[in-house]
Design a protein around this motif. Structure first.
Motif, mmCIF file in Angstrom:
data_model
loop_
_atom_site.group_PDB
_atom_site.id
_atom_site.type_symbol
_atom_site.label_atom_id
_atom_site.label_comp_id
_atom_site.label_asym_id
_atom_site.label_seq_id
_atom_site.Cartn_x
_atom_site.Cartn_y
_atom_site.Cartn_z
ATOM 1 N N UNK A 124 70.437 36.641 29.074
ATOM 2 C CA UNK A 124 69.112 37.096 28.696
ATOM 3 C C UNK A 124 67.971 36.133 28.937
ATOM 4 N N UNK A 154 58.977 35.072 29.969
ATOM 5 C CA UNK A 154 59.501 35.038 28.607
ATOM 6 C C UNK A 154 59.293 33.681 27.984
ATOM 7 N N UNK A 155 60.356 33.176 27.370
ATOM 8 C CA UNK A 155 60.161 31.976 26.599
ATOM 9 C C UNK A 155 60.413 30.711 27.392
ATOM 10 N N UNK A 158 57.636 28.199 27.361
ATOM 11 C CA UNK A 158 57.496 27.496 26.087
ATOM 12 C C UNK A 158 58.573 26.421 25.979
ATOM 13 N N UNK A 184 48.563 35.004 26.562
ATOM 14 C CA UNK A 184 50.002 34.804 26.355
ATOM 15 C C UNK A 184 50.332 33.498 25.667
#
Lengths: 320, 320
Positions: A124, A154-155, A158, A184
Motif C-alpha cells: 500500500x 500519499x504519505x 511526509x 496538501x
C-alpha cells in the motif's frame, strides 16, 4: 541458497568504499535478513555523519534529472554521494525505477557515488521501512551526502521529510503544483522549493502561488522560523543548480546554528526506534494469532460474546 | 460541555430505532469519547446480524447515486438500511461529503434508513478507524443491511473490502478503469463489478477489459473460487439495480454455503482487535516518550551509541 555472512568484514569493506560491500549490506537490511540486527549494531558507531537531502515532487516534475545534477554538483566539491531512489508505488524491488534511473547512468561508473533503487515493502505504498537502514549503510560507508528521492504520492513525501535534514520539493509550471502544494500540506514539509522547468510558460505564476502560500502559512506560525526559499531551475540544462546548492547550504547553516539539526536527527531516531518497536509488537501479536489466541478472541468478538476493546486488552495482556 | 451519558439507555433507544440515539452513539465512538468502551461492551451482544456491503470506485463513477438506488431497492424489500459514507480524503468530520449526500436526501425522512458521513481521522487518508465501531452501532440498531461507501483512493478500498461481506467496485466507461482495476489489485477485492453509466460509449470495452482481467487473475489462483460477475447499470435511471441486487444475493449465498461468511467476519474481528491492541501499545510508547525513555534512547541512537534495534528492544522491555 545459504551464504556465510561476515558482517564485521562487510562493514569494514563498505567503510573502505567497496561498492559490492555497500550493495550487499543494503540487501541484507532490505531483505530483513537474519543478520539485520548484527548489521545495525556494526553500523551504529559509524553513523550520524552524512547530510541527508530529501527530494520529492509529482511524477514528471524532473526529480531524477535534478538528482543527477545535484550529484554532479556535489562531486565537483569532491564529496562522496549516496542516492536512494524510493518508489513507494511499486511493490517490486530494484527494477521499478530503472526507466528514470537511466538519467543516473552518468554516475554509474563514478566510485564516489552509490546509487540504489528501493521499492516499498507491502502493498500500500509509503516509504520502504528499510530506507532508514539503507541510509545508515551509506552513512557508515562514508557518504558525505545522501540524496533520498521519492515521488510525492500519499504519505511518502511526509516520510521523506522525516528522514531528511533538508527537504526539497520540486514543482513545475502548469501542473497546478503551486496551489496543490498549499492544499496538501506540502508547504510545511518543504525546506526549499524548486520550480523546475522554469523556462516554461507559467513559471512566474507558479513562483507567485508558492510565495503567496508560504506567506500565509508563515503568518499562522508563532515565532521566527525558516523561510523556505523558492529557487528557479531548469535541471535538464543544468540551470539554477548552483542557486539550489547555495539554498541547501543556507538551510543547513540555519539548522546547525539553532541546534535544529540535532533535534531533527533525534526525532528521526525516535521515530525509527518507535517503528521498530511497534513492528516487534505487531509480530508478537502475529505469533499470538498463529498460536490461536487472537483467532479465539476474534471468534468471540464475531459472535458478540465480547467487545473488541475487551478482546484487545486480553491480547495485550498476553504479550507479557 | 459536560453531558451525562446513560449508555445502556442510549443502546436501548437505538435498538428501538430512535435515530437520535443512533446518531449519538456513532458520535461517541467517532469522537473516541471516554464512553467508547462502555458503548462497545453494550453493543457487543446485539451485533453480527447486519449484512455489510462495501461500495467503492473512483471519484465521479456514480457511487452516491448507486448507493441511493440500492437503498431504495432494499427498502422495497422492507429491510432496514444503514449507510456509512466514509471520505478518506477529508480530515474534516461530517460535512465532507455533503455535496454528494444531496442524492441521499430521498431517504432523509425515511425512518428505516440511517445515513452517516464520516471523515477519516488523521492526516493521511485511509478509512476512519471509527468505521468498524459505527458499523457495530448500526448493526445493533437493527439495520438488516449496512452500505459502506468510500472513494477508491489509496488503501481505503482495500480497507472497505476488509469490513464488508460483499464488496462492489464501480467503474465507468472511458475512465480507463477496466485496465486500472487489473493493475491496482482491485480485481482481488471486488466481489461484484458494476460498470455504471453503461449507456455511454466504451461500456462494452470496459466490460471486456474487466472480464479479461478477471479471467487472467482466476488462472493464477488455485482451486475454485467466487467468479466476480460484471453487472451493467445506469444508476441515474435506476437501470441494472435489480441485476445488482441479485448478484449481491448470489454472492451472499456463496459465502454462507461455504462457511466463508463466518470466516470473513472472524478475520474482520481479528483485524479490529489487532488494530485496537496496536493503538493501545502505541499509546503506551507515546507515554514512554513523554516520560523521556524514548527520547533518551533516540539521543543515544542519533549519537551512534546504540543501534535502533537494540533501542527498540529496550523500549518494548519498558512496556512490561
Amino acid at each position: 541458497m545459504t551464504r556465510t555472512v561476515d558482517v564485521p568484514d562487510l562493514v569494514a569493506r563498505a567503510r573502505s568504499g567497496e561498492p559490492r560491500a555497500v550493495a550487499r549490506l543494503i540487501s541484507l537490511v532490505e531483505d530483513a535478513s537474519p543478520h539485520l540486527r548484527d548489521v545495525a549494531a556494526a553500523l551504529a558507531p559509524h553513523t550520524g555523519r552524512a547530510q541527508v537531502i530529501g527530494i520529492t515532487g509529482s511524477p514528471g516534475v524532473g526529480k531524477s534529472t535534478m538528482t543527477s545534477q545535484l550529484v554532479s554538483a556535489l562531486r565537483r566539491k569532491e564529496l562522496r554521494v549516496g542516492v536512494l531512489a524510493v518508489d513507494p508505488t511499486s511493490p517490486f524491488s530494484g527494477g521499478a525505477l530503472l526507466g528514470d534511473r537511466v538519467r543516473m547512468q552518468d554516475h554509474a561508473t563514478d566510485p564516489g557515488v552509490f546509487i540504489r533503487s528501493m521499492a516499498s515493502r507491502g502493498h500500500l505504498g509509503g516509504l520502504s521501512w528499510a530506507t532508514p537502514q539503507a541510509l545508515r549503510v551509506l552513512d557508515a560507508a562514508g557518504c558525505d551526502v545522501v540524496l533520498i528521492e521519492t515521488v510525492g504520492v500519499g504519505q511518502s513525501e511526509v516520510e521523506v521529510a522525516g528522514l531528511a535534514d533538508t527537504t526539497l520539493v520540486l514543482v513545475a509550471p502548469g501542473m497546478g503544483d503551486g496551489i496543490q502544494a498549499a492544499k496538501a500540506g506540502i508547504l510545511e514539509i518543504a525546506d526549499v522549493f524548486v520550480v523546475n522547468k522554469a523556462d516554461r510558460d507559467g513559471a512566474d505564476q507558479t513562483v507567485r502561488e508558492l510565495k503567496h502560500g508560504l506567506s500565509l502559512a508563515r503568518r499562522e506560525r508563532l515565532g521566527p522560523s525558516w523561510r523556505a526559499p523558492v529557487v528557479r531551475a531548469v535541471a535538464a540544462r543544468g540551470e539554477g543548480i548552483d542557486d539550489l546548492v547555495a539554498a541547501i547550504g543556507e538551510h543547513r547553516s540555519w539548522l546547525v546554528d539553532r541546534g535544529e539539526l540535532e533535534h531533527r536527527r533525534q526525532a528521526r531516531a525516535a521515530a525509527e526506534v518507535e517503528a521498530i518497536a511497534l513492528a516487534q509488537l505487531r509480530s508478537r501479536i502475529g505469533d499470538l494469532r498463529g498460536g490461536t489466541a487472537l483467532d479465539q478472541l476474534a471468534k468471540r468478538v464475531a459472535a458478540g460474546e465480547v467487545d473488541p476493546y475487551a478482546a484487545a486488552d486480553d491480547l495485550v495482556e498476553g504479550l507479557r
